[in-house]
Motif scaffolding. Sequence first.
Motif, PDB file in Angstrom:
ATOM      1  N   VAL A  87     -34.242 -15.622  42.128  1.00  0.00           N
ATOM      2  CA  VAL A  87     -34.786 -15.849  43.462  1.00  0.00           C
ATOM      3  C   VAL A  87     -33.937 -15.127  44.493  1.00  0.00           C
ATOM      4  CG1 VAL A  87     -35.807 -18.079  42.855  1.00  0.00           C
ATOM      5  CG2 VAL A  87     -33.462 -17.988  43.733  1.00  0.00           C
ATOM      6  N   VAL A  88     -34.499 -14.937  45.674  1.00  0.00           N
ATOM      7  CA  VAL A  88     -33.775 -14.320  46.781  1.00  0.00           C
ATOM      8  C   VAL A  88     -33.439 -15.398  47.806  1.00  0.00           C
ATOM      9  CG1 VAL A  88     -33.834 -12.611  48.633  1.00  0.00           C
ATOM     10  CG2 VAL A  88     -34.943 -12.115  46.439  1.00  0.00           C
ATOM     11  N   VAL A  89     -32.150 -15.498  48.161  1.00  0.00           N
ATOM     12  CA  VAL A  89     -31.724 -16.466  49.174  1.00  0.00           C
ATOM     13  C   VAL A  89     -30.999 -15.725  50.286  1.00  0.00           C
ATOM     14  CG1 VAL A  89     -31.515 -18.327  47.495  1.00  0.00           C
ATOM     15  CG2 VAL A  89     -29.502 -16.964  48.043  1.00  0.00           C
ATOM     16  N   LYS A  90     -31.018 -16.325  51.473  1.00  0.00           N
ATOM     17  CA  LYS A  90     -30.264 -15.791  52.608  1.00  0.00           C
ATOM     18  C   LYS A  90     -29.072 -16.698  52.852  1.00  0.00           C
ATOM     19  CE  LYS A  90     -30.854 -14.027  57.318  1.00  0.00           C
ATOM     20  NZ  LYS A  90     -31.844 -13.788  58.396  1.00  0.00           N
ATOM     21  N   VAL A  91     -27.882 -16.123  52.822  1.00  0.00           N
ATOM     22  CA  VAL A  91     -26.648 -16.887  52.990  1.00  0.00           C
ATOM     23  C   VAL A  91     -26.490 -17.281  54.459  1.00  0.00           C
ATOM     24  CG1 VAL A  91     -24.141 -16.811  52.776  1.00  0.00           C
ATOM     25  CG2 VAL A  91     -25.586 -15.719  51.040  1.00  0.00           C
ATOM     26  N   LEU A  92     -26.088 -18.522  54.700  1.00  0.00           N
ATOM     27  CA  LEU A  92     -25.969 -19.042  56.070  1.00  0.00           C
ATOM     28  C   LEU A  92     -24.522 -19.165  56.540  1.00  0.00           C
ATOM     29  CD1 LEU A  92     -28.703 -21.836  55.889  1.00  0.00           C
ATOM     30  CD2 LEU A  92     -28.946 -19.461  56.656  1.00  0.00           C
ATOM     31  N   GLU A  93     -23.569 -19.000  55.629  1.00  0.00           N
ATOM     32  CA  GLU A  93     -22.171 -19.119  56.029  1.00  0.00           C
ATOM     33  C   GLU A  93     -21.287 -18.303  55.080  1.00  0.00           C
ATOM     34  OE1 GLU A  93     -21.104 -23.212  55.741  1.00  0.00           O
ATOM     35  OE2 GLU A  93     -21.896 -23.428  53.714  1.00  0.00           O
ATOM     36  N   HIS A  94     -20.072 -18.062  55.539  1.00  0.00           N
ATOM     37  CA  HIS A  94     -19.105 -17.287  54.749  1.00  0.00           C
ATOM     38  C   HIS A  94     -18.572 -18.134  53.608  1.00  0.00           C
ATOM     39  CE1 HIS A  94     -14.872 -15.663  54.181  1.00  0.00           C
ATOM     40  NE2 HIS A  94     -15.629 -14.632  53.882  1.00  0.00           N
ATOM     41  N   GLY A  95     -18.558 -17.566  52.402  1.00  0.00           N
ATOM     42  CA  GLY A  95     -18.039 -18.318  51.275  1.00  0.00           C
ATOM     43  C   GLY A  95     -18.279 -17.630  49.949  1.00  0.00           C
ATOM     44  N   GLU A  96     -18.133 -18.394  48.861  1.00  0.00           N
ATOM     45  CA  GLU A  96     -18.177 -17.833  47.513  1.00  0.00           C
ATOM     46  C   GLU A  96     -19.471 -18.176  46.792  1.00  0.00           C
ATOM     47  OE1 GLU A  96     -14.760 -19.493  45.638  1.00  0.00           O
ATOM     48  OE2 GLU A  96     -13.335 -18.621  47.066  1.00  0.00           O
ATOM     49  N   MET A  97     -19.900 -17.230  45.959  1.00  0.00           N
ATOM     50  CA  MET A  97     -21.099 -17.450  45.146  1.00  0.00           C
ATOM     51  C   MET A  97     -20.911 -16.849  43.768  1.00  0.00           C
ATOM     52  SD  MET A  97     -24.538 -16.884  47.454  1.00  0.00           S
ATOM     53  CE  MET A  97     -25.572 -17.572  46.138  1.00  0.00           C
ATOM     54  N   GLU A  98     -21.508 -17.486  42.796  1.00  0.00           N
ATOM     55  CA  GLU A  98     -21.682 -16.881  41.476  1.00  0.00           C
ATOM     56  C   GLU A  98     -23.055 -16.219  41.483  1.00  0.00           C
ATOM     57  OE1 GLU A  98     -22.612 -18.374  36.952  1.00  0.00           O
ATOM     58  OE2 GLU A  98     -21.214 -19.573  38.150  1.00  0.00           O
ATOM     59  N   ILE A  99     -23.132 -15.003  40.964  1.00  0.00           N
ATOM     60  CA  ILE A  99     -24.387 -14.256  41.000  1.00  0.00           C
ATOM     61  C   ILE A  99     -24.767 -13.848  39.583  1.00  0.00           C
ATOM     62  CG2 ILE A  99     -25.594 -12.236  41.930  1.00  0.00           C
ATOM     63  CD1 ILE A  99     -23.578 -12.220  44.217  1.00  0.00           C
ATOM     64  N   ALA A 100     -25.991 -14.130  39.193  1.00  0.00           N
ATOM     65  CA  ALA A 100     -26.502 -13.734  37.885  1.00  0.00           C
ATOM     66  C   ALA A 100     -27.910 -13.182  38.093  1.00  0.00           C
ATOM     67  CB  ALA A 100     -26.525 -14.916  36.924  1.00  0.00           C
ATOM     68  N   GLY A 101     -28.053 -11.897  37.954  1.00  0.00           N
ATOM     69  CA  GLY A 101     -29.341 -11.261  38.193  1.00  0.00           C
ATOM     70  C   GLY A 101     -30.051 -10.885  36.911  1.00  0.00           C
ATOM     71  N   ALA A 102     -30.953  -9.927  37.020  1.00  0.00           N
ATOM     72  CA  ALA A 102     -31.716  -9.454  35.868  1.00  0.00           C
ATOM     73  C   ALA A 102     -30.839  -8.566  34.990  1.00  0.00           C
ATOM     74  CB  ALA A 102     -32.944  -8.682  36.345  1.00  0.00           C
ATOM     75  N   SER A 103     -31.120  -8.531  33.695  1.00  0.00           N
ATOM     76  CA  SER A 103     -30.334  -7.704  32.784  1.00  0.00           C
ATOM     77  C   SER A 103     -31.063  -6.421  32.402  1.00  0.00           C
ATOM     78  CB  SER A 103     -29.978  -8.489  31.517  1.00  0.00           C
ATOM     79  OG  SER A 103     -31.144  -8.923  30.858  1.00  0.00           O
ATOM     80  N   ARG A 104     -32.381  -6.437  32.387  1.00  0.00           N
ATOM     81  CA  ARG A 104     -33.143  -5.241  32.027  1.00  0.00           C
ATOM     82  C   ARG A 104     -33.263  -4.299  33.219  1.00  0.00           C
ATOM     83  NH1 ARG A 104     -36.278  -5.204  27.481  1.00  0.00           N
ATOM     84  NH2 ARG A 104     -37.734  -3.815  28.532  1.00  0.00           N
ATOM     85  N   GLY A 105     -33.166  -2.997  32.940  1.00  0.00           N
ATOM     86  CA  GLY A 105     -33.244  -2.004  34.003  1.00  0.00           C
ATOM     87  C   GLY A 105     -34.530  -2.085  34.796  1.00  0.00           C
ATOM     88  N   SER A 106     -35.659  -2.285  34.107  1.00  0.00           N
ATOM     89  CA  SER A 106     -36.949  -2.358  34.810  1.00  0.00           C
ATOM     90  C   SER A 106     -36.984  -3.555  35.747  1.00  0.00           C
ATOM     91  CB  SER A 106     -38.094  -2.446  33.802  1.00  0.00           C
ATOM     92  OG  SER A 106     -37.927  -3.571  32.933  1.00  0.00           O
ATOM     93  N   ASP A 107     -36.394  -4.679  35.325  1.00  0.00           N
ATOM     94  CA  ASP A 107     -36.352  -5.872  36.184  1.00  0.00           C
ATOM     95  C   ASP A 107     -35.393  -5.662  37.350  1.00  0.00           C
ATOM     96  OD1 ASP A 107     -38.192  -7.218  34.645  1.00  0.00           O
ATOM     97  OD2 ASP A 107     -36.685  -8.263  33.447  1.00  0.00           O
ATOM     98  N   GLN A 108     -34.299  -4.948  37.107  1.00  0.00           N
ATOM     99  CA  GLN A 108     -33.359  -4.667  38.196  1.00  0.00           C
ATOM    100  C   GLN A 108     -34.023  -3.845  39.297  1.00  0.00           C
ATOM    101  OE1 GLN A 108     -30.153  -2.791  36.118  1.00  0.00           O
ATOM    102  NE2 GLN A 108     -29.736  -4.638  34.933  1.00  0.00           N
ATOM    103  N   ARG A 109     -34.856  -2.896  38.901  1.00  0.00           N
ATOM    104  CA  ARG A 109     -35.574  -2.095  39.902  1.00  0.00           C
ATOM    105  C   ARG A 109     -36.474  -2.990  40.747  1.00  0.00           C
ATOM    106  NH1 ARG A 109     -35.271   1.765  35.744  1.00  0.00           N
ATOM    107  NH2 ARG A 109     -37.178   1.064  34.736  1.00  0.00           N
TER     108      ARG A 109
END
Length: 354
Positions: free
Chosen positions: A107-129
Motif C-alpha cells: 500500500v501507499v501511505v503518506k508520512v505525517l511526522e519524522h521518524g523510523e519505518m520498516e519498508i518491505a516492497g515488491a520483489s518482482r521487477g514487473s511489480d516494482q515498476r
Amino acid sequence: MTSTLWQRIQTSGMSSLAVMGMTKNTGKTVALNHLLAQAATAQVAIGVTSIGRDGEDRDQVFFIPKPPVVVWPGTLVATAQATLQRAKVRYKLIDSAGIDSPMGEVVVVKVLEHGEMEIAGASRGSDQRKVIGRLKQCGAALVLLDGALGRSQHASPAIADGVMLATGAAMGGSMADVIRKTRDRLAILGIAQADEATRTLCEPVLSQGGVAIWNGHGEVQFQANIATLNAGEKLLEYMDTDLATIALSGAVGRSLWQALMKLAERHPGLTLVVADGTKLFVENADLLAFHKLGAQLRAYRGINMTGITLNPYSPMGGSFVAEEFLNAARQAFAGYDVSDVMLEHKIKNNGAIG
C-alpha cells in the motif's frame, strides 16, 4: 546544507533512483537516509519503496544493529501492510498498489511526522515498476528504490532511471581489494544495452520469462519458459545449428556460463542478451573471455550508474581511514561521481577534515 550528491541527482532530471548495496553493511541505508533528508530540506515530493525488506532493527543475516530508514513528513512510502504495525511514525493511507507480497498487500501511505519505518516492497521487477508508477501518480517527483544486489533474481535496479551503488570496507580485504571488487562489479552492471532491433527480437522472452534462441535470419530456433540456471544442457543441443542470438530472462550462474562459452567458441558472432547486469553471477574475467571469442554480451535494459557512495567502516573489523578511502576510490573510479556522505557532513559541520 545541500550535498553535492543531492545536487547531482536533482540536476540529472531523473524521476527514479535505485540505491543498491554491494553487500550488507556498505552504507546503503545511510545513503538512502541522506537523500530522504535532503529531499525534505529541498521540499521535493519524495517516494520510497524497497526490494524486499529494509529498515529492520538488526541485519537478518549477521544480527548486527543497523540504521533504520528515517522518513519525513510528506514522504510517500509503498510498503507491505504488515510493516505498518511496527511503524514508529503516524501515517495516512493513500492508495493500494494492487500487489500482494509475503508480508501482505503493498500500500501507499503518506508520512505525517519524522521518524523510523520498516519498508518491505515488491520483489518482482514487473511489480516494482507498478509500485514506482503508483508512487508517481500519488505525487512523488522522485522515487527511491531501496535494495541490495542479489537480494532477488526477480529484482533489478534497471527499472530505475539511475543507480547509486554503495560499497565499502564490509566487502572484506584491503582497500585495494574492495576497489578491485567494486570495479569488477561495475563492469558487470555496466554492460551495454542492446540495439532496438535486438531488443524488439528479445522482448517476448525477456518480458514473459525463459530462454530463446534465434538463427541468423531472426527465426526462432527454440523458446521455452524454463529456469535459466539449468538451461545450459538445452542450449548445447543447438551447438551445430545456425545460432546467432540467445536471450536469457533470469540468472546466469557458473554452469550456464560454461555452456555459453562453448557456444561462443563455435559461433564467434554470437549475441547474448540478458535482462541486465544484476542477473550475471560470474566474474568480470569471464565477460572478457566471452568477448575475446568474438561474442557480444548485451542487456535488455542497460543500467545508468549515477554514482558510488562509500562506507569506510565495517562492523566485522578492518575499517579504513575515510579520507584515504575517498581519495583512492575517486582515483580508481574517475568516470563516476564518488561520495562519502558522512565524511562530507563532518567536513561541512567542522569546516575541515577532522
